[in-house]
Write a protein that holds these residues in place. Structure first.
Motif, PDB file in Angstrom:
ATOM      1  N   VAL A  74       0.817  -1.213   0.000  1.00 28.48           N
ATOM      2  CA  VAL A  74       0.000   0.000   0.000  1.00 28.48           C
ATOM      3  C   VAL A  74       0.852   1.266   0.000  1.00 28.48           C
ATOM      4  O   VAL A  74       0.571   2.199  -0.762  1.00 28.48           O
ATOM      5  N   PRO A  79      -3.967   3.914  -2.833  1.00 24.32           N
ATOM      6  CA  PRO A  79      -5.246   3.218  -3.043  1.00 24.32           C
ATOM      7  C   PRO A  79      -5.265   2.359  -4.309  1.00 24.32           C
ATOM      8  O   PRO A  79      -6.088   1.437  -4.420  1.00 24.32           O
ATOM      9  N   VAL A 295      -8.199  -0.453   2.127  1.00 26.25           N
ATOM     10  CA  VAL A 295      -7.821   0.928   1.793  1.00 26.25           C
ATOM     11  C   VAL A 295      -8.999   1.873   1.926  1.00 26.25           C
ATOM     12  O   VAL A 295      -8.811   3.089   2.075  1.00 26.25           O
ATOM     13  N   TRP A 300      -4.238   5.430   3.143  1.00 25.37           N
ATOM     14  CA  TRP A 300      -3.143   4.579   2.669  1.00 25.37           C
ATOM     15  C   TRP A 300      -1.811   4.916   3.315  1.00 25.37           C
ATOM     16  O   TRP A 300      -0.969   4.025   3.485  1.00 25.37           O
TER      17      TRP A 300
END
Length: 493
Positions: A74, A79, A295, A300
């Motif tokens: 991430v 995202p 997410v 994030w």
């Protein structure tokens, strides 16, 4: 006069033939299939049906990326990690189609190592097998590293204590020795020593538990879902999304595990293709669902520095200590299942290479009571447990990804070669839209490899140099293709 196969324990001397001929000699498909039912070290037992084969692949795959590597992907992709999962899944799907065709044709324990031997020659087979050792053996260690994180989450949620970093982290990550990582590998090794049927039953139970745990996470995380957390979708650009896909490809490692069970499947021509495709479909759907929930529930940038991201999200979403405890228990079981099934695959790869004479014959000896390559299992378990206890997760995950991508590229090429050289062979499953799909699969694997960092390439090149040195010093001289065989060795083309 009829010749007979040389036993797996023999050590023929390399013949005085041109080096190019020796490196490119191929092992015919018929001989690969025949060898699956022979061997001086003993035979594996055909006891697994499509259900067990599917859960072996799911067990080897599901949990690795979601429970462990998501926290590392991430921060790289933002995202867009959801798109990264889709891209990694597409890359995996193209290779899975090739695996399905070859697994039905060549029901041997060697998986892509055996497929390369039949199509690209002995040197390519060795390189592929060496990559598979990196893929399976090192990925077990990488997953085991993350297991300790969720053990701590479970202990904290249930009894309020945690294992100190000194004994739950490897050197370089704030600790001296990762004891939980060592423990889970040892447990998996002991289960595998009991026999393949018993191991498959244990794995099936663990697969059910981890699917339920992921569905529980989605139910909690979607209550905290905020659409604003998904914007901008590509904060780090397409390069970040691609880099995330390359890292997350690690989470798809394992769908090919069923192909390593080719000699233990009751009806491999029918069941192996089904198991490979079914397991990949289930895993991809769950990955995308959980990634979207994750997410959407947490910005994030807050994923940085955690290997137990799902537990943190549930806690912040108000799930409470009970739900965190249940999720952590599911993660502990899930990752243990990955360790069990991927370790199983590593052992079968070495079994096939030993039977071909490329590694010492001790790895091909089967215990007559349990039907398990006992010494092989013990040696691999010891090596992986020490690796897991002493190496940080990030470097392991990236090194595994590049080895896997290389092996998958070879499988796609193998489909193309066999379509041209052996079109008459029966195929229980055929890759659709060939040759476009295998070519696309090979190219995407190469693209994903190029997205990995320079340090990963340094590790990969070093691993290849070591492997080639071992082949030159041992494998080339002890290959069973140095000796007469019931099927003629095909010359290089």
């Amino acid at each position: 006069m009829t010749s007979t196969p040389t036993s797996a324990t023999s050590a023929p001397t390399a013949p005085s033939v041109p080096l190019r001929t020796q490196l490119l000699r191929r092992k015919p498909v018929e001989r690969l299939v025949a060898d699956a039912g022979t061997g001086a070290g003993g035979q594996l037992r055909r006891t697994l049906g499509v259900g067990h084969l599917t859960t072996i692949s799911i067990g080897a795959t599901l949990g690795t990326g979601i429970f462990v590597v998501l926290g590392e992907a991430v921060p790289v992709a933002g995202p867009a990690v959801v798109v990264s999962f889709v891209l990694a899944g597409v890359i995996a799907l193209l290779s899975a189609l090739s695996y399905a065709e070859l697994a039905g044709m060549i029901p041997a324990a060697g998986s892509s190592y055996s497929y390369s031997y039949a199509t690209l020659g002995e040197l390519a087979a060795w390189v592929c097998g060496w990559c598979l050792i990196l893929e399976y053996g090192v990925s077990v260690a990488a997953v085991a590293v993350g297991w300790g994180q969720y053990v701590n989450e479970l202990l904290h949620a249930t009894i309020g204590v945690t294992i100190p970093d000194a004994w739950s982290q490897p050197p370089g990550a704030g600790g001296y020795f990762n004891v939980p990582a060592l423990v889970v590998v040892v447990i998996a090794t002991l289960v595998l020593l009991r026999g393949v049927t018993e191991s498959a039953r244990v794995n099936t139970a663990m697969v059910v538990i981890k699917i339920l745990a992921l569905l529980l996470f989605c139910a909690i995380a979607f209550t905290a879902f905020r659409a604003g957390n998904l914007t901008p979708l590509f904060p780090l650009g397409l390069a970040g999304m691609s880099s995330g896909a390359a890292t997350l490809f690690f989470s798809y490692i394992g769908f090919d595990a069923a192909s390593t069970a080719g000699e233990e499947a009751r009806d491999p021509q029918r069941d192996l293709p089904r198991a490979i495709m079914l397991s990949l479909g289930i895993v991809t759907l769950l990955y995308c669902l959980v990634a979207l929930a994750a997410v959407g529930a947490m910005p994030w940038r807050r994923f940085e520095g955690t290997e137990a991201a799902l537990a943190r999200i549930v806690d912040q979403a108000g799930g409470g200590s009970l739900v965190v405890g249940l999720l952590s228990l599911g993660a502990v079981v899930a990752i243990a299942s990955v360790v069990l099934t991927v370790l199983y695959g590593q052992i079968r790869i070495l079994f096939a290479m030993a039977r071909d004479g490329l590694v010492p014959p001790v790895f091909a000896r089967v215990d007559q009571r349990t039907g398990v390559p006992r010494t092989n299992t013990l040696v691999v378990g010891l090596f992986v447990s020490l690796l897991a206890a002493s190496i940080p997760l990030g470097e392991l995950a990236n090194a595994t990804s590049i080895g896997t991508l290389f092996a998958f590229a070879l499988v796609n090429v193998a489909v193309l070669v066999l379509r041209r050289t052996r079109p008459e062979l029966p195929r229980a499953f055929r890759v659709p839209f060939a040759p476009v799909v295998p070519i696309a699969g090979a190219l995407l694997c190469c693209y994903a490899m190029l997205s990995l960092g320079a340090s990963t390439w340094v590790v990969f090149v070093g691993w290849m140099v070591l492997g080639l040195a071992l082949y030159a010093g041992y494998g080339r001289r002890h290959s069973r293709l140095n000796a007469p065989a019931p099927h003629a060795v095909l010359p290089p083309q």
